[in-house]
Design a protein around this motif. Structure first.
Motif, PDB file in Angstrom:
ATOM      1  N   PHE A   3       3.852   6.149   2.592  1.00  0.00           N
ATOM      2  CA  PHE A   3       3.160   7.374   3.006  1.00  0.00           C
ATOM      3  C   PHE A   3       1.654   7.129   3.084  1.00  0.00           C
ATOM      4  CE2 PHE A   3       6.984   8.401   0.625  1.00  0.00           C
ATOM      5  CZ  PHE A   3       7.709   8.958   1.666  1.00  0.00           C
ATOM      6  N   THR A   4       0.989   7.922   3.906  1.00  0.00           N
ATOM      7  CA  THR A   4      -0.453   7.712   4.084  1.00  0.00           C
ATOM      8  C   THR A   4      -1.196   7.795   2.750  1.00  0.00           C
ATOM      9  OG1 THR A   4      -0.808  10.059   4.491  1.00  0.00           O
ATOM     10  CG2 THR A   4      -0.411   8.679   6.431  1.00  0.00           C
ATOM     11  N   ILE A   5      -0.725   8.705   1.884  1.00  0.00           N
ATOM     12  CA  ILE A   5      -1.433   8.886   0.605  1.00  0.00           C
ATOM     13  C   ILE A   5      -1.155   7.735  -0.372  1.00  0.00           C
ATOM     14  CG2 ILE A   5      -1.525  11.414   0.776  1.00  0.00           C
ATOM     15  CD1 ILE A   5       0.810  11.455  -1.288  1.00  0.00           C
ATOM     16  N   ASN A   6      -0.177   6.887  -0.029  1.00  0.00           N
ATOM     17  CA  ASN A   6       0.152   5.739  -0.888  1.00  0.00           C
ATOM     18  C   ASN A   6      -0.396   4.443  -0.310  1.00  0.00           C
ATOM     19  OD1 ASN A   6       1.538   7.255  -2.707  1.00  0.00           O
ATOM     20  ND2 ASN A   6       3.582   6.694  -1.993  1.00  0.00           N
ATOM     21  N   ALA A   7      -1.214   4.541   0.716  1.00  0.00           N
ATOM     22  CA  ALA A   7      -1.640   3.323   1.417  1.00  0.00           C
ATOM     23  C   ALA A   7      -3.157   3.137   1.349  1.00  0.00           C
ATOM     24  CB  ALA A   7      -1.164   3.372   2.867  1.00  0.00           C
ATOM     25  N   MET A   8      -3.726   3.491   0.202  1.00  0.00           N
ATOM     26  CA  MET A   8      -5.174   3.303   0.048  1.00  0.00           C
ATOM     27  C   MET A   8      -5.463   2.259  -1.029  1.00  0.00           C
ATOM     28  SD  MET A   8      -6.541   7.168   0.502  1.00  0.00           S
ATOM     29  CE  MET A   8      -5.147   7.991  -0.213  1.00  0.00           C
ATOM     30  N   TYR A   9      -6.603   1.611  -0.877  1.00  0.00           N
ATOM     31  CA  TYR A   9      -6.982   0.493  -1.762  1.00  0.00           C
ATOM     32  C   TYR A   9      -8.311   0.835  -2.416  1.00  0.00           C
ATOM     33  CZ  TYR A   9      -3.569  -1.803   1.239  1.00  0.00           C
ATOM     34  OH  TYR A   9      -2.431  -2.110   1.937  1.00  0.00           O
ATOM     35  N   TYR A  10      -8.394   0.569  -3.711  1.00  0.00           N
ATOM     36  CA  TYR A  10      -9.635   0.867  -4.438  1.00  0.00           C
ATOM     37  C   TYR A  10     -10.121  -0.407  -5.124  1.00  0.00           C
ATOM     38  CZ  TYR A  10     -12.736   2.974  -7.949  1.00  0.00           C
ATOM     39  OH  TYR A  10     -13.815   3.299  -8.739  1.00  0.00           O
ATOM     40  N   ASP A  11     -11.377  -0.718  -4.878  1.00  0.00           N
ATOM     41  CA  ASP A  11     -11.965  -1.892  -5.512  1.00  0.00           C
ATOM     42  C   ASP A  11     -12.816  -1.425  -6.695  1.00  0.00           C
ATOM     43  OD1 ASP A  11     -13.392  -4.053  -6.324  1.00  0.00           O
ATOM     44  OD2 ASP A  11     -14.194  -4.588  -4.343  1.00  0.00           O
ATOM     45  N   PRO A  12     -12.377  -1.696  -7.923  1.00  0.00           N
ATOM     46  CA  PRO A  12     -13.130  -1.215  -9.084  1.00  0.00           C
ATOM     47  C   PRO A  12     -14.534  -1.793  -9.155  1.00  0.00           C
ATOM     48  CG  PRO A  12     -10.946  -2.006  -9.743  1.00  0.00           C
ATOM     49  CD  PRO A  12     -11.143  -2.414  -8.320  1.00  0.00           C
ATOM     50  N   ALA A  13     -14.765  -2.995  -8.583  1.00  0.00           N
ATOM     51  CA  ALA A  13     -16.087  -3.618  -8.671  1.00  0.00           C
ATOM     52  C   ALA A  13     -17.101  -2.862  -7.815  1.00  0.00           C
ATOM     53  CB  ALA A  13     -15.997  -5.076  -8.237  1.00  0.00           C
ATOM     54  N   THR A  14     -16.746  -2.567  -6.578  1.00  0.00           N
ATOM     55  CA  THR A  14     -17.698  -1.893  -5.681  1.00  0.00           C
ATOM     56  C   THR A  14     -17.472  -0.383  -5.651  1.00  0.00           C
ATOM     57  OG1 THR A  14     -16.165  -2.159  -3.846  1.00  0.00           O
ATOM     58  CG2 THR A  14     -17.789  -3.912  -4.143  1.00  0.00           C
ATOM     59  N   GLN A  15     -16.372   0.065  -6.261  1.00  0.00           N
ATOM     60  CA  GLN A  15     -15.969   1.479  -6.272  1.00  0.00           C
ATOM     61  C   GLN A  15     -15.750   2.039  -4.867  1.00  0.00           C
ATOM     62  OE1 GLN A  15     -18.080   4.051  -8.903  1.00  0.00           O
ATOM     63  NE2 GLN A  15     -18.122   2.556 -10.529  1.00  0.00           N
ATOM     64  N   VAL A  16     -15.283   1.168  -3.981  1.00  0.00           N
ATOM     65  CA  VAL A  16     -15.053   1.592  -2.602  1.00  0.00           C
ATOM     66  C   VAL A  16     -13.555   1.841  -2.386  1.00  0.00           C
ATOM     67  CG1 VAL A  16     -14.867   0.510  -0.317  1.00  0.00           C
ATOM     68  CG2 VAL A  16     -17.077   0.636  -1.461  1.00  0.00           C
ATOM     69  N   VAL A  17     -13.222   2.887  -1.607  1.00  0.00           N
ATOM     70  CA  VAL A  17     -11.824   3.129  -1.222  1.00  0.00           C
ATOM     71  C   VAL A  17     -11.655   2.757   0.248  1.00  0.00           C
ATOM     72  CG1 VAL A  17     -10.079   4.925  -0.750  1.00  0.00           C
ATOM     73  CG2 VAL A  17     -11.335   4.952  -2.908  1.00  0.00           C
ATOM     74  N   LEU A  18     -10.603   1.977   0.547  1.00  0.00           N
ATOM     75  CA  LEU A  18     -10.275   1.649   1.936  1.00  0.00           C
ATOM     76  C   LEU A  18      -9.059   2.475   2.344  1.00  0.00           C
ATOM     77  CD1 LEU A  18     -10.549  -2.275   1.918  1.00  0.00           C
ATOM     78  CD2 LEU A  18     -12.350  -0.568   2.233  1.00  0.00           C
ATOM     79  N   ASP A  19      -9.198   3.235   3.421  1.00  0.00           N
ATOM     80  CA  ASP A  19      -8.139   4.156   3.845  1.00  0.00           C
ATOM     81  C   ASP A  19      -7.763   3.838   5.293  1.00  0.00           C
ATOM     82  OD1 ASP A  19      -6.554   6.304   4.532  1.00  0.00           O
ATOM     83  OD2 ASP A  19      -8.149   7.810   4.362  1.00  0.00           O
ATOM     84  N   TYR A  20      -6.594   3.238   5.489  1.00  0.00           N
ATOM     85  CA  TYR A  20      -6.185   2.798   6.832  1.00  0.00           C
ATOM     86  C   TYR A  20      -5.444   3.871   7.627  1.00  0.00           C
ATOM     87  CZ  TYR A  20      -7.295  -2.078   5.707  1.00  0.00           C
ATOM     88  OH  TYR A  20      -7.942  -3.246   5.388  1.00  0.00           O
ATOM     89  N   HIS A  21      -4.867   4.860   6.957  1.00  0.00           N
ATOM     90  CA  HIS A  21      -3.966   5.775   7.678  1.00  0.00           C
ATOM     91  C   HIS A  21      -4.292   7.252   7.479  1.00  0.00           C
ATOM     92  CE1 HIS A  21      -1.267   2.639   9.107  1.00  0.00           C
ATOM     93  NE2 HIS A  21      -1.540   2.029   7.970  1.00  0.00           N
ATOM     94  N   GLY A  22      -5.532   7.535   7.129  1.00  0.00           N
ATOM     95  CA  GLY A  22      -5.911   8.942   6.969  1.00  0.00           C
ATOM     96  C   GLY A  22      -5.346   9.556   5.699  1.00  0.00           C
ATOM     97  N   GLY A  23      -5.159   8.744   4.684  1.00  0.00           N
ATOM     98  CA  GLY A  23      -4.606   9.232   3.411  1.00  0.00           C
ATOM     99  C   GLY A  23      -5.525  10.238   2.724  1.00  0.00           C
ATOM    100  N   ILE A  24      -6.836   9.995   2.819  1.00  0.00           N
ATOM    101  CA  ILE A  24      -7.784  10.906   2.159  1.00  0.00           C
ATOM    102  C   ILE A  24      -7.642  12.309   2.749  1.00  0.00           C
ATOM    103  CG2 ILE A  24     -10.235  11.512   2.000  1.00  0.00           C
ATOM    104  CD1 ILE A  24     -10.137   9.326   0.218  1.00  0.00           C
ATOM    105  N   ALA A  25      -7.591  12.377   4.080  1.00  0.00           N
ATOM    106  CA  ALA A  25      -7.478  13.690   4.738  1.00  0.00           C
ATOM    107  C   ALA A  25      -6.159  14.349   4.311  1.00  0.00           C
ATOM    108  CB  ALA A  25      -7.520  13.514   6.251  1.00  0.00           C
ATOM    109  N   ASP A  26      -5.089  13.556   4.232  1.00  0.00           N
ATOM    110  CA  ASP A  26      -3.794  14.132   3.849  1.00  0.00           C
ATOM    111  C   ASP A  26      -3.792  14.590   2.396  1.00  0.00           C
ATOM    112  OD1 ASP A  26      -2.620  14.037   6.319  1.00  0.00           O
ATOM    113  OD2 ASP A  26      -1.671  12.078   6.017  1.00  0.00           O
TER     114      ASP A  26
END
Ligand code: ATP
Ligand code: MG
Length: 466
Positions: free
Chosen positions: A152-175
């Protein structure tokens, strides 16, 4: 402009701008608002170790989803471009497991983290069964392909604890913000590749209180029979996750709503198709939900002992009616139920033996004199048996009094316990007159058995232990 007009006249749909799914939306700490205190130190340790060795490493999946919802994740999965062998070499206690999908378990004390290598888009070329279910897949690839492979889009995000950045490929944040559950890719194809996703949709929708997006939802009842084609042990694992999600009741209601409850999953038939035991099962699931929400442990043995109890009671009653003594009758009933359900539900042996312990302890709670209650207190599974007894009381199957007596006995000091033993002995005398035992027990001490408190409405008298 003219082209647009002609398209409109001809009824040709305007092309939607297609987002490049190989490029993620990148969100910084200020935008996603993840509270880094919710992160486990071991998750940081694993990503850091991998990154220091020159690999990419992110917290991924359910943990990122939960972090975005400000919920403390119960476990952390890590995704990396390091191969399982490369991961294993970096940690002292790391084990490669799985055939269908190889993953690495990294252990710190009792804490376990699952580290997966980015999967490639090769799902279409992976070996499949005749229904299209992917059988094996250890094809690695770039991160954007890994994202595409997630459910699911909400299960397809990546978080880098070092830079605190979230990568969202499928609009998971919006969902997440819209509380929407949306499958990635073409829904029918994704369910076909792995029909367990049908159960996962329901679990996440119920647990998170999200709405299932229409395209994701539509095929569910049609595709439902594909679940029969999944190995029973895997369906069992998914059902266990559902029952232990802290939202078991909501999940079961949602399964009904989505048309997944009937004739597909033996466990659901057991749980939902039983008007008599429904009150007991509802109470058992409610108590399980409350325990999970309070962060307490839940044992699968207890859960299944509850779900199948009404079947045991039915058979127990039948064996006794056929002249069997209560205790052997209960053992026979337990054997019958375990024999018929173990295979169907893919119950593991350990769960089965826990269930048997819990069930066979029940008549022993009715002996409330002499040394018997002290012996029962020492039973290694006493607590589970006692909790089960309380459920039986609450559901109205047996009198509340017996549960209250055991609570007092369990919590009491030596003097209180002795007093309780005398009162329990005194009580049955009157009751005995009201309802004589069906047959003379062999080793009855004065006044034992026949107590209304030990009389079950569904099971009849269970006193008179042999
Ligand atoms: P939970 O909080 O219940 O653990 P989760 O999303 O973390 O939820 P897991 O089963 O732990 O669920 O899986 C971790 C991640 O792996 C998921 O978030 C998803 O990205 C991916 N995943 C798991 N199962 C599937 C599946 N059947 N198909 C595709 N992706 C999956
Ligand atoms: Mg998880």
């Amino acid at each position: 402009m003219i082209k647009k007009f002609i398209r409109k006249m001809l009824g040709v749909k305007e092309k939607q701008p297609v987002r490049d799914l190989t490029e993620p939306i990148i969100l910084g700490a200020a935008e996603h608002g993840i509270d880094s205190k919710l992160l486990s130190s071991n998750a940081i340790r694993v990503t850091q170790t991998l990154q220091e060795a020159g690999f990419k490493a992110f917290v991924v999946g359910g943990a990122v989803r939960d972090l975005l919802l400000s919920v403390k994740p119960k476990d952390f999965d890590i995704a990396t471009d390091a191969t399982p062998e490369q991961v294993k070499r970096l940690f002292r206690r790391a084990f490669i497991i799985g055939k269908r999908f190889q993953i690495v378990h990294v252990m710190f004390g009792s804490d376990l983290l699952e580290v997966t290598t980015f999967r490639g888009a090769g799902e279409s070329s992976a070996p499949k069964d005749e229904h299209g279910r992917v059988l094996r897949d250890n094809n690695f690839g770039p991160q954007h392909e890994d994202a595409m492979r997630r459910d699911f889009t909400i299960n397809a995000m990546y978080y880098d604890p070092a830079t605190q950045v979230v990568l969202d490929y499928h609009g998971g944040i919006a969902d997440i913000r819209d509380k929407t559950l949306r499958i990635i890719g073409q829904p029918e194809a994704r369910y076909r590749e792995d029909p367990v996703r049908l159960l996962r949709v329901v679990r996440f929708a119920a647990r998170l209180g999200f709405t299932i997006e229409p395209h994701t939802r539509e095929p569910i009842p049609v595709m439902a029979p594909l679940i029969n084609n999944v190995p029973a042990a895997r369906v069992f694992d998914e059902m266990l996750k559902l029952l232990m999600s802290g939202h078991a009741l909501a999940c079961l209601q949602q399964l009904r709503k989505e048309g997944l409850h009937h004739g597909l999953l033996p466990l659901l038939d057991v749980v939902l198709e039983q008007p008599i035991g429904m009150k007991f099962v509802t109470l058992a699931l409610e108590s399980t939900d409350n325990r999970v929400k309070a962060g307490k442990g839940v044992s699968p043995g207890f859960l299944f002992a509850s779900l199948l109890w009404h079947q045991v009671v039915e058979k127990w009653t039948a064996y006794r009616a056929a002249g069997e003594s209560p205790i052997p009758a209960l053992h026979l009933a337990a054997d019958d139920v375990l024999d018929s359900q173990t295979e169907k539900l893919a119950l593991q042996r350990k769960i089965g033996s826990d269930m048997r312990d819990i069930w066979s302890m029940q008549p022993r709670f009715e002996r409330r004199n002499g040394k018997a209650p002290y012996k029962l207190l020492e039973h290694p599974r006493f607590r589970a048996g006692y909790d089960f007894l309380l459920l039986r009381c609450e559901s109205g199957e047996i009198e509340m009094e017996i549960g209250e007596w055991w609570t007092a006995f369990y919590e009491g000091d030596a003097v209180e316990r002795e007093t309780l033993l005398t009162t329990a002995v005194a009580a049955p005398a009157g009751a005995k007159r009201k309802r004589p035992p069906r047959r003379a027990p062999r080793n009855r001490a004065s006044g034992e058995g026949g107590d209304t408190a030990t009389t079950t409405s569904t099971t009849g008298s269970t006193s008179g232990d042999e």
